[in-house]
Design an enzyme around this catalytic site. Structure first.
Site, PDB file in Angstrom:
ATOM      1  N   ASP A   1       0.850  -1.199   0.000  1.00 11.75           N
ATOM      2  CA  ASP A   1       0.000   0.000   0.000  1.00 11.75           C
ATOM      3  C   ASP A   1       0.883   1.245   0.000  1.00 11.75           C
ATOM      4  OD1 ASP A   1      -2.201  -1.587   0.035  1.00 11.75           O
ATOM      5  OD2 ASP A   1      -2.778  -1.173   2.107  1.00 11.75           O
TER       6      ASP A   1
ATOM      7  N   GLU B   1      -9.942  -8.860   0.528  1.00 11.25           N
ATOM      8  CA  GLU B   1      -9.952 -10.316   0.648  1.00 11.25           C
ATOM      9  C   GLU B   1     -10.950 -10.787   1.702  1.00 11.25           C
ATOM     10  OE1 GLU B   1      -5.187 -10.751  -0.439  1.00 11.25           O
ATOM     11  OE2 GLU B   1      -5.835 -10.536   1.641  1.00 11.25           O
TER      12      GLU B   1
ATOM     13  N   THR C   1      -4.277 -15.767  -4.300  1.00 16.40           N
ATOM     14  CA  THR C   1      -3.013 -15.044  -4.429  1.00 16.40           C
ATOM     15  C   THR C   1      -1.816 -15.979  -4.298  1.00 16.40           C
ATOM     16  OG1 THR C   1      -2.988 -14.557  -2.065  1.00 16.40           O
ATOM     17  CG2 THR C   1      -4.046 -12.952  -3.484  1.00 16.40           C
TER      18      THR C   1
ATOM     19  N   GLU D   1      -3.521 -14.384  -8.801  1.00 13.53           N
ATOM     20  CA  GLU D   1      -2.597 -13.282  -9.004  1.00 13.53           C
ATOM     21  C   GLU D   1      -1.335 -13.524  -8.190  1.00 13.53           C
ATOM     22  OE1 GLU D   1      -4.382 -10.054  -5.840  1.00 13.53           O
ATOM     23  OE2 GLU D   1      -5.586 -10.532  -7.615  1.00 13.53           O
ATOM     24  N   ASN D   2      -0.284 -12.811  -8.530  1.00  9.21           N
ATOM     25  CA  ASN D   2       0.923 -12.855  -7.715  1.00  9.21           C
ATOM     26  C   ASN D   2       0.753 -11.955  -6.509  1.00  9.21           C
ATOM     27  OD1 ASN D   2       0.966 -10.989 -10.050  1.00  9.21           O
ATOM     28  ND2 ASN D   2       2.829 -10.181  -9.106  1.00  9.21           N
TER      29      ASN D   2
ATOM     30  N   LEU E   1       3.360 -10.564  -4.733  1.00  8.70           N
ATOM     31  CA  LEU E   1       4.392  -9.531  -4.733  1.00  8.70           C
ATOM     32  C   LEU E   1       4.892  -9.336  -6.163  1.00  8.70           C
ATOM     33  CD1 LEU E   1       6.435 -10.751  -1.620  1.00  8.70           C
ATOM     34  CD2 LEU E   1       4.785  -8.864  -1.689  1.00  8.70           C
TER      35      LEU E   1
END
Length: 593
Positions: free
Chosen positions: A181, A266, A422, A460-461, A463
């Site tokens: 963030d 999430e 994730t 999704e990844n 990082l």
């Protein structure tokens, strides 16, 4: 919201007839994957008692076959006549997340020319589309039901003009305080003002520290916000989105609506907030000590005949290890009747939260040609510890002998929703051995659970990664058994979203590798605009199926061996001569620095 037995949550206590799945594609015998049957367990989470009904062992739901196809709501698969069509059936679309602050906290789309240039670069790389957070804290910042969509409309027009598709996240959480963030977008100020006089609207840990990332699920049905409940506020915002974005929906620009269900969007509790001092790989803390969730648990415990049961007081602090606590240590409280009761309540309460909001979303976007989605977090640390402590504090009651993710997938199945997971890029060998991380096994378990429940899975990844090893791992998870040259692969993810668009990604060498990755995700096929041809049709959203009672959800906790994944992907992103040339150019540049 009252108790587990008497509330409206997920239709608990109601009996329904589950719809029989319709299979469109190749069937795989269960005995090839599932291993031996588990012994019946007469304990909480396997034989759990709440009030007047009991939850026993999972019935033999799958006789001899299991489908890994798309949900039954989808249209018939196309005829495969040519080699090109057969390869296209392996195509996995790729989306790219836009920067968190692409629309600023002041509700302004800045640097339109720069954004458009980047979008055109993505389009030239044959990316299928982009994902963007639609922040509640921006849209409804001026006051209750005062929505301003102007900046997002401008952004959507840019995306449309560049020929990309769009995944929209209804982000009902704060931006700031989590990993990655880099901007601060709080909840609407008028909501925060209510929290000043009533701080119990926020998630709370045992020490009484409040977390302002997302409203506690304890206020889902409490009319504390000018007469509206939290669920009504989320619903009203989504209704306004549909009304003001109807032209984009009708044009087919927006293909996914991901509904934010917790911190970072999430479906979880905010158990590991960096803003409160959490550091990887701390186990985190339970977040249910607001007065509303306390009241719900008190009533649930009384109905179960144990009014003396309270929330855990021995589960440690954010940065503890499992063995340093009495709750998570070997033979700790989490294995007792009391511990199992709490963990089942804690996790089931989270699932019912997601179920209720997705039901609202389904009604709002009914008949739109979009797919609903919900994100589940990849809590991979302490996965190989018996307690799975970090997962438990997050609300995922997942143990070696109890599947904590398939009940979520079963809940999503009634809304025709995609499970978005994730940490696709992570390998066990890259993680801390002391933290007993297991990202590869976790991804395999969660994706398999989604396929077992006949829903689409995406991912999704966690990082940013720009290296070939990270991309190879994503490719392996996207098609766990590789490409099938004769048609659809046995296992395939519906889509992958790359985190995230940045100057680093667009740097020459990084972007070259990324373009190769996109090509391999597409199974070496050119960008294809029609998802019907690659077995991912977008059809008008159907109304959610009947509510699933909690005992049916908990049947899905019975562990089943996951589908086997290949050790490596069969689609290489190695650059060969391009890598060699890149290295020479870098050496030349380093000489003249």
């Amino acid at each position: 919201m009252t108790t587990l037995v008497n509330s409206r949550l997920s239709g608990w206590g109601k009996k329904i007839r589950l719809q029989k799945p319709q299979f469109h594609r190749k069937m795989i015998p269960v005995d090839r994957f599932s291993g031996s049957k588990q012994a019946n367990k007469k304990s909480f989470g396997h034989g759990l008692f709440f009030g007047s009904f009991s939850i026993g062992r999972m019935p033999q739901a799958m006789s001899s076959e299991v489908s890994i196809s798309a949900p039954p709501s989808q249209s018939k698969a196309p005829m495969l006549l040519t080699d090109e069509q057969k390869m296209l059936a392996n195509y996995v679309p790729v989306y790219v997340m836009l920067p968190l602050g692409v629309v600023t906290a002041e509700n302004v789309l800045e640097d339109k020319d720069g954004i458009e240039k980047q979008l055109k670069e993505l389009k030239a790389a044959e990316v299928d589309g982009v994902m963007v957070d639609v922040w509640w804290g921006i849209i409804e910042s001026k006051g209750p039901k005062q929505y301003d969509w102007s900046a997002y409309r401008s952004l959507f027009q840019l995306v449309q003009r560049c020929g990309l598709k769009l995944q929209a996240i209804m982000s009902f959480h704060q931006c700031g305080g989590n990993i990655g963030d880099i901007v601060n977008i709080p909840l609407p100020q008028w909501v925060l003002d209510i929290g000043e006089s009533n701080p119990d609207i926020y998630y709370t840990n045992q020490a009484g520290i409040r977390n302002k990332e997302y409203l506690t699920i304890g206020v889902d049905n409490q009319p504390l916000f000018g007469g509206r409940t939290a669920v009504q506020m989320y619903s009203d915002c989504m209704k306004s989105f549909r009304e003001h974005m109807s032209d984009f929906l009708e044009a087919g620009l927006i293909i996914d609506i991901e509904v934010g269900l917790g911190p970072a969007g999430e479906l979880r509790y905010p158990s590991y907030p960096q803003s409160q001092g959490w550091i990887f790989p701390g186990i985190g803390e339970f977040q249910c000590y607001d007065k509303y969730l306390k009241s719900e648990f008190k009533e649930a415990a009384e109905n179960a005949g144990h009014p003396e049961w309270k929330f855990p007081d021995n589960a440690g602090e954010y940065n503890d290890t499992p063995e340093s606590t009495k709750f998570f240590k070997s033979n700790g409280t989490y294995l007792t009747e009391k511990g199992k009761f709490f963990l089942t309540w804690y996790s089931s309460r989270l699932i019912s939260h997601g179920d209720q909001i997705l039901d609202e979303a389904n009604k709002i976007f009914l008949a739109c040609k979009v797919k609903l989605a919900a994100k589940v977090s990849g809590i991979h640390w302490w996965y190989k510890d018996e307690s799975h402590a970090a997962e438990l504090t997050s609300g995922y009651y997942n143990l070696n002998d109890r599947d904590g993710f398939r009940p979520i997938a079963r809940m999503l199945s009634r809304h025709y929703a995609i499970l978005n997971f994730t940490c696709l890029e992570m390998r066990d060998t890259e993680q801390s051995a002391e933290a007993k991380c297991g990202p590869e096994e976790l991804v395999q378990q969660v994706l398999s659970g989604g396929w077992r429940e006949n829903i689409e899975v995406a991912g999704e990844n966690a990082l940013p990664r720009y290296d070939q090893m990270g991309y190879k791992q994503i490719l392996k998870n996207a098609r766990p058994n590789g490409v099938n040259k004769d048609g659809p692969p046995n296992l395939r993810m519906a889509a992958v979203t790359y985190l995230r668009l940045s100057d680093d990604l667009l740097e020459r060498k990084n972007f070259r590798i990324f373009k190769t990755f996109v090509r391999k995700m597409h199974a070496d096929q050119d960008y294809y605009p029609d998802p019907d041809k690659y077995y991912n049709p977008i059809v008008p959203l159907q109304r959610s199926k009947p509510e699933i009672p909690n005992e049916k959800l908990l049947e899905a906790t019975e562990p089943i061996k996951p589908f086997p994944f290949d050790a490596e992907t069969d689609m290489s992103v190695d650059g060969g001569f391009a890598d060699f040339l890149d290295n020479i150019i870098e050496k030349i540049f380093s000489i003249f620095k």
